[in-house]
Design a protein around this motif. Structure first.
Motif, PDB file in Angstrom:
ATOM      1  N   TRP A 186       0.830  -1.214   0.000  1.00  0.00           N
ATOM      2  CA  TRP A 186       0.000   0.000   0.000  1.00  0.00           C
ATOM      3  C   TRP A 186       0.858   1.256   0.000  1.00  0.00           C
ATOM      4  O   TRP A 186       0.467   2.285  -0.541  1.00  0.00           O
ATOM      5  N   GLY A 187       2.040   1.179   0.594  1.00  0.00           N
ATOM      6  CA  GLY A 187       2.962   2.316   0.537  1.00  0.00           C
ATOM      7  C   GLY A 187       3.433   2.582  -0.879  1.00  0.00           C
ATOM      8  O   GLY A 187       3.504   3.733  -1.315  1.00  0.00           O
ATOM      9  N   ALA A 188       3.736   1.518  -1.609  1.00  0.00           N
ATOM     10  CA  ALA A 188       4.179   1.681  -3.001  1.00  0.00           C
ATOM     11  C   ALA A 188       3.044   2.230  -3.864  1.00  0.00           C
ATOM     12  O   ALA A 188       3.269   3.123  -4.694  1.00  0.00           O
ATOM     13  N   LEU A 189       1.840   1.716  -3.664  1.00  0.00           N
ATOM     14  CA  LEU A 189       0.708   2.210  -4.445  1.00  0.00           C
ATOM     15  C   LEU A 189       0.426   3.690  -4.139  1.00  0.00           C
ATOM     16  O   LEU A 189       0.248   4.494  -5.053  1.00  0.00           O
ATOM     17  N   THR A 190       0.428   4.029  -2.860  1.00  0.00           N
ATOM     18  CA  THR A 190       0.211   5.428  -2.473  1.00  0.00           C
ATOM     19  C   THR A 190       1.362   6.296  -2.965  1.00  0.00           C
ATOM     20  O   THR A 190       1.142   7.414  -3.435  1.00  0.00           O
ATOM     21  N   GLY A 191       2.582   5.786  -2.878  1.00  0.00           N
ATOM     22  CA  GLY A 191       3.741   6.521  -3.362  1.00  0.00           C
ATOM     23  C   GLY A 191       3.670   6.799  -4.848  1.00  0.00           C
ATOM     24  O   GLY A 191       4.020   7.881  -5.307  1.00  0.00           O
ATOM     25  N   LEU A 192       3.210   5.824  -5.609  1.00  0.00           N
ATOM     26  CA  LEU A 192       3.073   6.022  -7.048  1.00  0.00           C
ATOM     27  C   LEU A 192       2.021   7.086  -7.350  1.00  0.00           C
ATOM     28  O   LEU A 192       2.248   7.987  -8.157  1.00  0.00           O
ATOM     29  N   LEU A 193       0.877   7.009  -6.681  1.00  0.00           N
ATOM     30  CA  LEU A 193      -0.191   7.983  -6.892  1.00  0.00           C
ATOM     31  C   LEU A 193       0.265   9.394  -6.525  1.00  0.00           C
ATOM     32  O   LEU A 193       0.156  10.321  -7.329  1.00  0.00           O
ATOM     33  N   PHE A 194       0.806   9.548  -5.323  1.00  0.00           N
ATOM     34  CA  PHE A 194       1.240  10.871  -4.899  1.00  0.00           C
ATOM     35  C   PHE A 194       2.507  11.307  -5.618  1.00  0.00           C
ATOM     36  O   PHE A 194       2.767  12.496  -5.773  1.00  0.00           O
ATOM     37  N   GLY A 195       3.307  10.347  -6.084  1.00  0.00           N
ATOM     38  CA  GLY A 195       4.468  10.673  -6.890  1.00  0.00           C
ATOM     39  C   GLY A 195       4.067  11.296  -8.216  1.00  0.00           C
ATOM     40  O   GLY A 195       4.675  12.269  -8.664  1.00  0.00           O
ATOM     41  N   LEU A 196       3.046  10.731  -8.842  1.00  0.00           N
ATOM     42  CA  LEU A 196       2.570  11.317 -10.098  1.00  0.00           C
ATOM     43  C   LEU A 196       2.054  12.735  -9.866  1.00  0.00           C
ATOM     44  O   LEU A 196       2.360  13.646 -10.643  1.00  0.00           O
ATOM     45  N   LEU A 197       1.299  12.924  -8.798  1.00  0.00           N
ATOM     46  CA  LEU A 197       0.784  14.264  -8.495  1.00  0.00           C
ATOM     47  C   LEU A 197       1.921  15.238  -8.172  1.00  0.00           C
ATOM     48  O   LEU A 197       1.968  16.358  -8.682  1.00  0.00           O
ATOM     49  N   ASN A 198       2.859  14.801  -7.325  1.00  0.00           N
ATOM     50  CA  ASN A 198       4.002  15.657  -6.984  1.00  0.00           C
ATOM     51  C   ASN A 198       4.904  15.886  -8.184  1.00  0.00           C
ATOM     52  O   ASN A 198       5.511  16.946  -8.315  1.00  0.00           O
ATOM     53  N   GLY A 199       5.016  14.896  -9.054  1.00  0.00           N
ATOM     54  CA  GLY A 199       5.808  15.060 -10.269  1.00  0.00           C
ATOM     55  C   GLY A 199       5.246  16.151 -11.165  1.00  0.00           C
ATOM     56  O   GLY A 199       5.993  16.968 -11.709  1.00  0.00           O
ATOM     57  N   VAL A 200       3.930  16.170 -11.309  1.00  0.00           N
ATOM     58  CA  VAL A 200       3.294  17.215 -12.121  1.00  0.00           C
ATOM     59  C   VAL A 200       3.522  18.584 -11.482  1.00  0.00           C
ATOM     60  O   VAL A 200       3.873  19.556 -12.162  1.00  0.00           O
ATOM     61  N   VAL A 201       3.339  18.677 -10.165  1.00  0.00           N
ATOM     62  CA  VAL A 201       3.551  19.952  -9.468  1.00  0.00           C
ATOM     63  C   VAL A 201       5.012  20.390  -9.606  1.00  0.00           C
ATOM     64  O   VAL A 201       5.299  21.558  -9.880  1.00  0.00           O
ATOM     65  N   GLY A 202       5.949  19.450  -9.438  1.00  0.00           N
ATOM     66  CA  GLY A 202       7.365  19.773  -9.582  1.00  0.00           C
ATOM     67  C   GLY A 202       7.711  20.218 -10.989  1.00  0.00           C
ATOM     68  O   GLY A 202       8.476  21.171 -11.185  1.00  0.00           O
ATOM     69  N   TYR A 203       7.151  19.545 -11.973  1.00  0.00           N
ATOM     70  CA  TYR A 203       7.385  19.915 -13.374  1.00  0.00           C
ATOM     71  C   TYR A 203       6.892  21.334 -13.630  1.00  0.00           C
ATOM     72  O   TYR A 203       7.606  22.163 -14.214  1.00  0.00           O
ATOM     73  N   LEU A 204       5.676  21.635 -13.200  1.00  0.00           N
ATOM     74  CA  LEU A 204       5.124  22.977 -13.409  1.00  0.00           C
ATOM     75  C   LEU A 204       5.915  24.038 -12.644  1.00  0.00           C
ATOM     76  O   LEU A 204       6.108  25.150 -13.141  1.00  0.00           O
ATOM     77  N   ALA A 205       6.376  23.693 -11.446  1.00  0.00           N
ATOM     78  CA  ALA A 205       7.178  24.636 -10.660  1.00  0.00           C
ATOM     79  C   ALA A 205       8.485  24.962 -11.373  1.00  0.00           C
ATOM     80  O   ALA A 205       8.883  26.129 -11.472  1.00  0.00           O
ATOM     81  N   VAL A 206       9.157  23.944 -11.899  1.00  0.00           N
ATOM     82  CA  VAL A 206      10.418  24.162 -12.612  1.00  0.00           C
ATOM     83  C   VAL A 206      10.175  24.949 -13.892  1.00  0.00           C
ATOM     84  O   VAL A 206      10.934  25.870 -14.226  1.00  0.00           O
ATOM     85  N   GLU A 207       9.115  24.604 -14.602  1.00  0.00           N
ATOM     86  CA  GLU A 207       8.808  25.326 -15.840  1.00  0.00           C
ATOM     87  C   GLU A 207       8.539  26.814 -15.565  1.00  0.00           C
ATOM     88  O   GLU A 207       8.844  27.657 -16.397  1.00  0.00           O
ATOM     89  N   SER A 208       7.975  27.120 -14.395  1.00  0.00           N
ATOM     90  CA  SER A 208       7.660  28.517 -14.084  1.00  0.00           C
ATOM     91  C   SER A 208       8.912  29.362 -13.839  1.00  0.00           C
ATOM     92  O   SER A 208       8.861  30.583 -13.989  1.00  0.00           O
ATOM     93  N   ILE A 209      10.006  28.732 -13.458  1.00  0.00           N
ATOM     94  CA  ILE A 209      11.245  29.490 -13.204  1.00  0.00           C
ATOM     95  C   ILE A 209      12.376  29.068 -14.140  1.00  0.00           C
ATOM     96  O   ILE A 209      13.536  29.413 -13.914  1.00  0.00           O
ATOM     97  N   LYS A 210      12.044  28.357 -15.173  1.00  0.00           N
ATOM     98  CA  LYS A 210      13.053  27.844 -16.100  1.00  0.00           C
ATOM     99  C   LYS A 210      13.937  28.945 -16.704  1.00  0.00           C
ATOM    100  O   LYS A 210      15.161  28.770 -16.763  1.00  0.00           O
TER     101      LYS A 210
END
Length: 157
Positions: free
Chosen positions: A9-33
């Motif tokens: 369940w940790g891996a499943l939750t990690g994957l789900l929240f990883g995808l969400l955090n990955g999108v947020v991180g991508y957008l954050a980096v793109e905003s200051i690129k």
């Protein structure tokens, strides 16, 4: 509770929240690129690189920045929440709290671990993404162990 349930369940939750955090991180980096790329160019030139070599470094970094933030967000959360799931499963029966209390303890600990280095270590002239991305990242960091705790309560046995 079985450690295998915590890991699963940790891996499943990690994957789900990883995808969400990955999108947020991508957008954050793109905003200051642009600021990051300008900083890379300046540092390369100040280090003695030719303007052409500095430009090549910037072109390489431009392609890798956003993707790196996304992949790092996914893999980081997958690993961290799998470890949190294992620890939760190991102490689950010893903590005499409801599932949301257990989740809140782990959420607060994870939030402190992730936020403290940024508070204690300041880098001068470092471009920072807009606050909305930082807040979203903190909310997702806090919510991950709570969701994991809920899953362990419902499906962990």
């Amino acid at each position: 509770m079985k450690l295998s349930a915590g890991a699963k369940w940790g891996a499943l939750t990690g994957l789900l929240f990883g995808l969400l955090n990955g999108v947020v991180g991508y957008l954050a980096v793109e905003s200051i690129k642009p600021q990051i790329l300008e900083s890379i160019y300046k540092v390369a030139v100040e280090s003695g690189a030719s303007p052409e070599a500095a430009k090549q470094a910037v072109e390489f970094a431009a392609g890798a920045l956003g993707l790196g933030a996304f992949v790092g967000g996914v893999l980081g959360n997958l690993i961290i929440l799998t470890i949190v799931g294992l620890i939760m499963a190991a102490v689950w029966d010893r903590l005499k709290l409801p599932w949301y209390g257990k989740g809140a303890i782990f959420s607060l600990a994870l939030l402190l671990i992730s936020v403290l280095p940024g508070v204690l270590i300041k880098t001068p002239n470092e471009p920072a993404p807009p606050a909305v991305f930082q807040i979203l990242g903190a909310v997702l960091t806090f919510a991950g162990p709570l969701v994991l705790s809920w899953l362990l309560e419902r499906r962990g046995s």
